[in-house]
Design an enzyme around this catalytic site. Sequence first.
Site, PDB file in Angstrom:
ATOM      1  N   ARG A 212      11.121  -1.009  11.087  1.00 30.54           N
ATOM      2  CA  ARG A 212      10.055  -0.647  11.826  1.00 30.54           C
ATOM      3  C   ARG A 212       9.791  -1.497  12.976  1.00 30.54           C
ATOM      4  O   ARG A 212      10.022  -2.811  12.743  1.00 30.54           O
ATOM      5  CB  ARG A 212       8.639  -0.829  11.309  1.00 30.54           C
ATOM      6  CG  ARG A 212       8.238   0.334  10.258  1.00 30.54           C
ATOM      7  CD  ARG A 212       7.017   0.178   9.443  1.00 30.54           C
ATOM      8  NE  ARG A 212       5.880  -0.371   9.821  1.00 30.54           N
ATOM      9  CZ  ARG A 212       4.691  -0.324   9.445  1.00 30.54           C
ATOM     10  NH1 ARG A 212       4.603   0.132   8.188  1.00 30.54           N
ATOM     11  NH2 ARG A 212       3.795  -1.076  10.061  1.00 30.54           N
TER      12      ARG A 212
ATOM     13  N   ARG B 111      10.893  -5.894   4.020  1.00 29.14           N
ATOM     14  CA  ARG B 111      10.529  -4.383   4.521  1.00 29.14           C
ATOM     15  C   ARG B 111      11.503  -4.117   5.673  1.00 29.14           C
ATOM     16  O   ARG B 111      11.878  -3.183   5.782  1.00 29.14           O
ATOM     17  CB  ARG B 111       9.160  -3.811   4.563  1.00 29.14           C
ATOM     18  CG  ARG B 111       8.913  -2.733   4.961  1.00 29.14           C
ATOM     19  CD  ARG B 111       7.393  -2.360   4.937  1.00 29.14           C
ATOM     20  NE  ARG B 111       6.943  -3.004   6.162  1.00 29.14           N
ATOM     21  CZ  ARG B 111       5.304  -2.912   6.079  1.00 29.14           C
ATOM     22  NH1 ARG B 111       4.707  -2.426   5.201  1.00 29.14           N
ATOM     23  NH2 ARG B 111       4.848  -3.327   7.149  1.00 29.14           N
TER      24      ARG B 111
ATOM     25  N   LYS C 290       0.864  -1.243   0.014  1.00 30.71           N
ATOM     26  CA  LYS C 290      -0.022  -0.134   0.096  1.00 30.71           C
ATOM     27  C   LYS C 290       0.838   1.129  -0.028  1.00 30.71           C
ATOM     28  O   LYS C 290       0.417   2.057  -0.943  1.00 30.71           O
ATOM     29  CB  LYS C 290      -1.014   0.049   1.297  1.00 30.71           C
ATOM     30  CG  LYS C 290      -1.752  -1.187   1.342  1.00 30.71           C
ATOM     31  CD  LYS C 290      -3.071  -1.141   2.269  1.00 30.71           C
ATOM     32  CE  LYS C 290      -2.545  -1.261   3.690  1.00 30.71           C
ATOM     33  NZ  LYS C 290      -2.033  -2.451   3.957  1.00 30.71           N
TER      34      LYS C 290
ATOM     35  N   ARG D 186     -10.102   0.462   9.468  1.00 29.42           N
ATOM     36  CA  ARG D 186      -9.274  -0.871   9.713  1.00 29.42           C
ATOM     37  C   ARG D 186     -10.336  -1.685  10.493  1.00 29.42           C
ATOM     38  O   ARG D 186     -10.100  -2.919  10.714  1.00 29.42           O
ATOM     39  CB  ARG D 186      -7.944  -0.852  10.503  1.00 29.42           C
ATOM     40  CG  ARG D 186      -7.047  -1.130   9.555  1.00 29.42           C
ATOM     41  CD  ARG D 186      -5.725  -0.962  10.764  1.00 29.42           C
ATOM     42  NE  ARG D 186      -4.493  -1.641  10.346  1.00 29.42           N
ATOM     43  CZ  ARG D 186      -3.527  -0.919   9.870  1.00 29.42           C
ATOM     44  NH1 ARG D 186      -3.511   0.230   9.348  1.00 29.42           N
ATOM     45  NH2 ARG D 186      -2.387  -1.444   9.564  1.00 29.42           N
TER      46      ARG D 186
END
Length: 190
Positions: free
Chosen positions: A134, A128, A14, A89
Amino acid sequence: MKYYILFGPPGAGKGTQATAMVEKYNLHHISTGALLRKEIAAGTELGLQAKALIENGCLVPDEVVEGMIESEFKTVTGVDGFLLDGFPRTLPQAEALDQILAKTGEEVTATVSIMIPDAMIMERIKGRALKEGRADDASEDIINNRIVTYHNQTEPLIEYYGKVEKYHEIDGIGTIEDVRDRIFSVMDKF
Ligand code: AMP
């Protein structure tokens, strides 16, 4: 104003696709995850409250993200619309969004969903993690929790938007350009 929802499981791409979408359609990108990470980095009260939830792969309370969205709608000008990435969400968030937009006589334009199979989510997020660092990408347990949260709390939105013919699913497997072109061919209709 156009109000597009960018939907899909964690790791579907996204964030990657959002950049091209906002540029082509002159949209303002609102990523609730990115806004929350900014609050955490700034050490605000809200950030402190959100930190433990996010780092365990749980959702923050609906009211928190609803407030963020409404304030972005009010403050951002000079665009043709908004791209909501990671919001709504939950069903209550989707209902709240409808209510916020109804105040100005507006409604969701379309939901564009990038779909990848569960088996690919873990692999994509691990990739990622190496690049972005993260905290919530750091362990398989946390990623699994986010996958479960997605299926339990977020997936019901497919039916919510499907019923009003605002759900458009595209295949998220392929190159970034392939997926981008599939997204554009949906968005070009609005
Ligand atoms: P994301 O960057 O969209 O993957 O979001 C990262 C994390 O932020 C999520 O796993 C949640 O903990 C939190 N978050 C982001 N958006 C929402 C939302 N709409 N509702 C609740 N929590 C959210």
